[in-house]
Design an enzyme around this catalytic site. Sequence first.
Site, PDB file in Angstrom:
ATOM      1  N   TYR A 137      86.500  19.907 115.034  1.00  0.00           N
ATOM      2  CA  TYR A 137      87.279  20.771 115.923  1.00  0.00           C
ATOM      3  C   TYR A 137      86.407  21.411 117.007  1.00  0.00           C
ATOM      4  CZ  TYR A 137      91.798  20.971 113.479  1.00  0.00           C
ATOM      5  OH  TYR A 137      93.023  20.683 112.952  1.00  0.00           O
ATOM      6  N   LYS A 187      84.450  12.181 102.657  1.00  0.00           N
ATOM      7  CA  LYS A 187      84.484  10.742 102.957  1.00  0.00           C
ATOM      8  C   LYS A 187      83.038  10.246 102.957  1.00  0.00           C
ATOM      9  CE  LYS A 187      86.773   6.983 104.083  1.00  0.00           C
ATOM     10  NZ  LYS A 187      87.690   6.313 103.128  1.00  0.00           N
ATOM     11  N   ASP A 219      90.888   9.958 100.985  1.00  0.00           N
ATOM     12  CA  ASP A 219      92.061   9.076 100.906  1.00  0.00           C
ATOM     13  C   ASP A 219      92.654   9.092  99.496  1.00  0.00           C
ATOM     14  OD1 ASP A 219      89.753   7.791 100.061  1.00  0.00           O
ATOM     15  OD2 ASP A 219      90.185   5.880 101.036  1.00  0.00           O
ATOM     16  N   ASP A 243      92.990  20.512 107.335  1.00  0.00           N
ATOM     17  CA  ASP A 243      94.210  20.619 108.150  1.00  0.00           C
ATOM     18  C   ASP A 243      95.276  19.671 107.604  1.00  0.00           C
ATOM     19  OD1 ASP A 243      95.894  21.277 110.369  1.00  0.00           O
ATOM     20  OD2 ASP A 243      95.293  19.378 111.294  1.00  0.00           O
ATOM     21  N   ASP A 247      98.776  20.622 104.869  1.00  0.00           N
ATOM     22  CA  ASP A 247     100.190  20.327 105.167  1.00  0.00           C
ATOM     23  C   ASP A 247     100.813  19.490 104.055  1.00  0.00           C
ATOM     24  OD1 ASP A 247     100.067  21.666 107.594  1.00  0.00           O
ATOM     25  OD2 ASP A 247     101.060  20.066 108.717  1.00  0.00           O
TER      26      ASP A 247
HETATM   27  C1  IPM Z   1      96.804  24.727 111.493  1.00  0.00           C
HETATM   28  C2  IPM Z   1      97.257  24.128 112.787  1.00  0.00           C
HETATM   29  C3  IPM Z   1      96.151  24.294 113.810  1.00  0.00           C
HETATM   30  C4  IPM Z   1      94.933  23.575 113.289  1.00  0.00           C
HETATM   31  C5  IPM Z   1      96.504  23.830 115.231  1.00  0.00           C
HETATM   32  C6  IPM Z   1      97.759  24.520 115.744  1.00  0.00           C
HETATM   33  C7  IPM Z   1      95.364  24.020 116.186  1.00  0.00           C
HETATM   34  O1  IPM Z   1      97.620  22.799 112.603  1.00  0.00           O
HETATM   35  O2  IPM Z   1      96.528  25.947 111.473  1.00  0.00           O
HETATM   36  O3  IPM Z   1      96.758  24.007 110.501  1.00  0.00           O
HETATM   37  O4  IPM Z   1      94.811  22.350 113.440  1.00  0.00           O
HETATM   38  O5  IPM Z   1      94.073  24.237 112.704  1.00  0.00           O
HETATM   39 MG    MG Z   2      97.653  22.192 110.586  1.00  0.00          MG
END
Ligand code: IPM
Ligand code: MG
Length: 356
Positions: A137, A187, A219, A243, A247
């Site tokens: 990032y 990885k 993975d 990240d 999710d």
């Molecule tokens: C998160 C989001 C952010 C990230 C984006 C909006 C920059 O996806 O907080 O997970 O990738 O960190």
């Molecule tokens: Mg995110």
Amino acid sequence: MLLLPGDGIGPEVTAQARRVLEAVAQSAELALEIEAGLIGGAAIDAQGAPLDDATVARARQCRGVLLGAVGGPKWDALPVESRPERGLLRIRRELGLYANLRPAVVFPALAEASTLRPEVVRDIDLLVVRELTGGIYFGEPRGRALVSGRREARNTMVYDEVEIARIAHVAFAAARRRGRSVTHVHKANVLEVSQLWVEVVNEVAREYEDVTLQHQLVDSCAMLLLSDPGRFDVIVTGNLFGDILSDEAAMLTGSLGMLPSASLGAGGVGLYEPVHGSAPDIAGQDIANPLAAILSVAMLFEHSFEQADCARRIHDAVTAVLDDGHRTRDLLPVEAASRALGSKAMTDRVLEKLGC
Ligand code: IPM
Ligand code: MG
């Protein structure tokens, strides 16, 4: 306290979370001063940049920042360096918030809301500890170029041992307060960066002999999260893998609309935000699930105000509301959408349970 509502559903969910914050603070006799500021697309529209220096300076003076979400189609055409997301990345970096804690817990009443079978998700109680201020990032060099007439783009994944060790300590310390097990996700069969992570995480592990450590390729971890999510306690990983996996973990629990997060660092300020993002398609309709923002307030009480009792009360109130069968639209099958509560009505139920 600094409130940064941001974009999309950010303003509406933070408005509801603020009601809970004020009510619980008042009942615990905590004096609270809440200011509001701009971040993301809202800040671009008002000030021309997704986060200004004055807001960063105000954030530094606070114990906690409660953030909604950033981004939306209105700003999608902007170049990467001036998009709303840059505001979020900048505040994380400026405040030194290297440790992002994303707990994924299945509320029993919601086990049916997951796309996986209830018996698979029932035991989920995991914490993703994501490194937040390094890795691909932020790595340099980055950018685009024209090379021999071809468009080329580059990002750099880089970590040093200090960055890895400090996030590993956060993960092991958290595991001690939970199930005493850490899974490091990497990885290392391809990336030197991951090989360094394995080395350093092993070194840190020696200080936590009561915690078990496993290394898992990213993975196969993605796969195991679907087949046997109950096996995980604390997952520690870098910025990009974290990240993605957070999710995935969130969605296992039934809805992205339930998941809170805390971002902590060496300084005194913590940042709290729902994981769900700005969801521009449902913004402004009072239908967004406010529970992730409300649970982020619980994390704020726990980590920034050291009021674990208040955090527990909020958590219990949310559990009770769900047990009573109340649902926002994201937690219901499409055919049952007509019985969904709006953001405000859902928050009213939480406040009732809190006795506020
Ligand atoms: C998160 C989001 C952010 C990230 C984006 C909006 C920059 O996806 O907080 O997970 O990738 O960190
Ligand atoms: Mg995110």
